[in-house]
Design a protein around this motif. Structure first.
Motif, PDB file in Angstrom:
ATOM      1  N   THR A 108      -1.583   1.074 -10.336  1.00  0.00           N
ATOM      2  CA  THR A 108      -2.590   1.748  -9.509  1.00  0.00           C
ATOM      3  C   THR A 108      -3.824   0.863  -9.386  1.00  0.00           C
ATOM      4  OG1 THR A 108      -3.784   3.841  -9.168  1.00  0.00           O
ATOM      5  CG2 THR A 108      -3.757   2.946 -11.412  1.00  0.00           C
ATOM      6  N   ASN A 109      -4.687   1.186  -8.436  1.00  0.00           N
ATOM      7  CA  ASN A 109      -5.941   0.446  -8.300  1.00  0.00           C
ATOM      8  C   ASN A 109      -6.824   0.718  -9.521  1.00  0.00           C
ATOM      9  OD1 ASN A 109      -8.005  -1.094  -7.298  1.00  0.00           O
ATOM     10  ND2 ASN A 109      -8.418   0.190  -5.521  1.00  0.00           N
ATOM     11  N   ARG A 110      -7.487  -0.318 -10.008  1.00  0.00           N
ATOM     12  CA  ARG A 110      -8.264  -0.192 -11.243  1.00  0.00           C
ATOM     13  C   ARG A 110      -9.770  -0.298 -11.044  1.00  0.00           C
ATOM     14  NH1 ARG A 110      -4.906   1.759 -15.278  1.00  0.00           N
ATOM     15  NH2 ARG A 110      -2.797   1.063 -14.755  1.00  0.00           N
ATOM     16  N   ILE A 111     -10.202  -0.801  -9.879  1.00  0.00           N
ATOM     17  CA  ILE A 111     -11.634  -0.999  -9.660  1.00  0.00           C
ATOM     18  C   ILE A 111     -11.987  -0.580  -8.243  1.00  0.00           C
ATOM     19  CG2 ILE A 111     -11.700  -2.875 -11.343  1.00  0.00           C
ATOM     20  CD1 ILE A 111     -11.882  -4.845  -9.049  1.00  0.00           C
ATOM     21  N   TYR A 112     -13.266  -0.643  -7.907  1.00  0.00           N
ATOM     22  CA  TYR A 112     -13.746  -0.161  -6.614  1.00  0.00           C
ATOM     23  C   TYR A 112     -13.923  -1.318  -5.642  1.00  0.00           C
ATOM     24  CZ  TYR A 112     -14.566   3.496  -9.986  1.00  0.00           C
ATOM     25  OH  TYR A 112     -14.398   4.394 -11.004  1.00  0.00           O
ATOM     26  N   ASP A 116       2.339   7.835  -1.221  1.00  0.00           N
ATOM     27  CA  ASP A 116       3.160   6.795  -0.602  1.00  0.00           C
ATOM     28  C   ASP A 116       2.428   5.461  -0.519  1.00  0.00           C
ATOM     29  OD1 ASP A 116       5.155   8.626  -0.276  1.00  0.00           O
ATOM     30  OD2 ASP A 116       4.747   9.010   1.840  1.00  0.00           O
ATOM     31  N   TYR A 117       1.082   5.497  -0.462  1.00  0.00           N
ATOM     32  CA  TYR A 117       0.334   4.250  -0.324  1.00  0.00           C
ATOM     33  C   TYR A 117       0.531   3.348  -1.540  1.00  0.00           C
ATOM     34  CZ  TYR A 117      -3.553   5.283  -3.540  1.00  0.00           C
ATOM     35  OH  TYR A 117      -4.319   5.508  -4.652  1.00  0.00           O
ATOM     36  N   LYS A 118       0.712   3.949  -2.720  1.00  0.00           N
ATOM     37  CA  LYS A 118       0.920   3.145  -3.926  1.00  0.00           C
ATOM     38  C   LYS A 118       2.212   2.343  -3.820  1.00  0.00           C
ATOM     39  CE  LYS A 118      -1.721   6.023  -7.115  1.00  0.00           C
ATOM     40  NZ  LYS A 118      -1.727   6.747  -8.410  1.00  0.00           N
ATOM     41  N   GLN A 119       3.264   2.993  -3.336  1.00  0.00           N
ATOM     42  CA  GLN A 119       4.541   2.287  -3.206  1.00  0.00           C
ATOM     43  C   GLN A 119       4.446   1.209  -2.149  1.00  0.00           C
ATOM     44  OE1 GLN A 119       7.174   2.737  -5.335  1.00  0.00           O
ATOM     45  NE2 GLN A 119       7.802   0.830  -4.369  1.00  0.00           N
ATOM     46  N   MET A 120       3.697   1.465  -1.080  1.00  0.00           N
ATOM     47  CA  MET A 120       3.542   0.475  -0.018  1.00  0.00           C
ATOM     48  C   MET A 120       2.900  -0.801  -0.569  1.00  0.00           C
ATOM     49  SD  MET A 120       1.587   0.881   3.648  1.00  0.00           S
ATOM     50  CE  MET A 120      -0.009   1.237   2.896  1.00  0.00           C
ATOM     51  N   ILE A 121       1.866  -0.652  -1.391  1.00  0.00           N
ATOM     52  CA  ILE A 121       1.190  -1.814  -1.954  1.00  0.00           C
ATOM     53  C   ILE A 121       2.106  -2.541  -2.930  1.00  0.00           C
ATOM     54  CG2 ILE A 121      -0.770  -2.578  -3.363  1.00  0.00           C
ATOM     55  CD1 ILE A 121      -1.499  -1.723  -0.533  1.00  0.00           C
ATOM     56  N   ARG A 122       2.856  -1.803  -3.736  1.00  0.00           N
ATOM     57  CA  ARG A 122       3.804  -2.448  -4.665  1.00  0.00           C
ATOM     58  C   ARG A 122       4.846  -3.250  -3.905  1.00  0.00           C
ATOM     59  NH1 ARG A 122       4.080   3.048  -6.995  1.00  0.00           N
ATOM     60  NH2 ARG A 122       2.424   3.232  -8.535  1.00  0.00           N
ATOM     61  N   ASP A 123       5.349  -2.680  -2.812  1.00  0.00           N
ATOM     62  CA  ASP A 123       6.372  -3.374  -2.021  1.00  0.00           C
ATOM     63  C   ASP A 123       5.821  -4.666  -1.434  1.00  0.00           C
ATOM     64  OD1 ASP A 123       8.139  -1.340  -2.568  1.00  0.00           O
ATOM     65  OD2 ASP A 123       7.872  -0.312  -0.639  1.00  0.00           O
ATOM     66  N   LEU A 124       4.549  -4.676  -1.024  1.00  0.00           N
ATOM     67  CA  LEU A 124       3.935  -5.880  -0.460  1.00  0.00           C
ATOM     68  C   LEU A 124       3.819  -6.994  -1.489  1.00  0.00           C
ATOM     69  CD1 LEU A 124       1.020  -4.506   1.748  1.00  0.00           C
ATOM     70  CD2 LEU A 124       2.915  -5.906   2.541  1.00  0.00           C
ATOM     71  N   ASN A 125       3.729  -6.622  -2.757  1.00  0.00           N
ATOM     72  CA  ASN A 125       3.439  -7.610  -3.802  1.00  0.00           C
ATOM     73  C   ASN A 125       4.600  -7.812  -4.774  1.00  0.00           C
ATOM     74  OD1 ASN A 125       0.422  -8.419  -3.520  1.00  0.00           O
ATOM     75  ND2 ASN A 125       0.466  -6.207  -3.161  1.00  0.00           N
ATOM     76  N   LYS A 126       5.818  -7.582  -4.318  1.00  0.00           N
ATOM     77  CA  LYS A 126       6.994  -7.839  -5.168  1.00  0.00           C
ATOM     78  C   LYS A 126       7.183  -9.336  -5.375  1.00  0.00           C
ATOM     79  CE  LYS A 126       9.750  -3.712  -4.197  1.00  0.00           C
ATOM     80  NZ  LYS A 126      10.966  -3.174  -3.554  1.00  0.00           N
TER      81      LYS A 126
END
Length: 226
Positions: free
Chosen positions: A146-150, A216-226
């Motif tokens: 997940t995102n950790r900072i702002y 769903d946005y979390k999975q989208m970001i993970r998929d971009l950074n595999k």
């Protein structure tokens, strides 16, 4: 009056939010150290209203067509001639010591790519938020969870150049950038001595995106950074 010239450019992407812009600019101009201020007008129907007495202190560039948040940030960051970049929404504000405090860790350790801070909310919600991990390095696995900072954090420009700036994606472009910086080996440092004010509005892009995408946005970001 500011004490001296900082090494930071404050990049403010702008789209039709003149009702908030003046207070945002006041917070930038009232910093303890003087920063370069770049307002990126994303083809607004109402151009940013810059007070005449401040025109010599604020640069305004205009996108010929609407390009969105990521490209507006990129356009401002790329013309900046400073070592560090801080992006700020036009309805948010900085504490008076923000830039001075965030620059200190960067100046001490060249391995640090991002210095982040607390966030104080105002508007539809209030309160103070502290990032969940502040006392140690954040692992690559934790970044992917997940995102950790702002989004308003100080970023070393050379780090941005290395990973290719912000990508033009629909949501969480800041989180995507943090993951790429972490994977490139840059360190993240928490600064406990300052904060910024984040305006919570029900009509904001972030609120709309969360409602639209949910988890769903979390999975989208993970998929971009595999």
């Amino acid at each position: 009056m500011p004490e001296y010239k900082s090494k930071t450019s404050i990049v403010i992407p702008f789209y039709n939010l003149n009702q908030y812009l003046d207070r945002c600019l006041r917070s930038c101009l009232n910093q303890r150290i003087l920063s370069d201020i770049i307002v990126v007008d994303d083809a607004s129907s109402e151009p940013p209203n810059i007070p005449e007495q401040d025109e010599c202190l604020i640069r305004v560039i205009r996108n010929e067509k609407n390009q969105g948040l990521s490209e507006s940030r990129n356009n401002g960051a790329k013309i900046a001639q400073t070592e560090y970049i801080l992006t700020l929404d036009p309805d948010d504000r900085l504490a008076p010591n923000t830039i001075a405090e965030l620059e200190l860790p960067m100046d001490i350790d060249s391995r640090i790519g991002v210095v982040f801070m607390k966030m104080r909310m105002f508007g539809d919600r209030d309160g103070e938020l502290v990032p969940p991990i502040i006392d140690r390095d954040i692992t690559a696995k934790e970044w992917l969870e997940t995102n950790r900072i702002y989004s308003t954090s100080l970023i070393r420009k050379s780090a941005l150049e290395q990973v290719g700036y912000w990508r033009d994606i629909e949501i969480a472009e800041d989180w995507d950038l943090w993951i790429r910086l972490a994977m490139a080996g840059w360190k993240f440092k928490f600064c406990p001595s300052t904060f910024y004010f984040h305006h919570i509005r029900g009509d904001s892009k972030w609120e709309k995106d969360i409602a639209k995408y949910g988890e769903d946005y979390k999975q989208m970001i993970r998929d971009l950074n595999k």
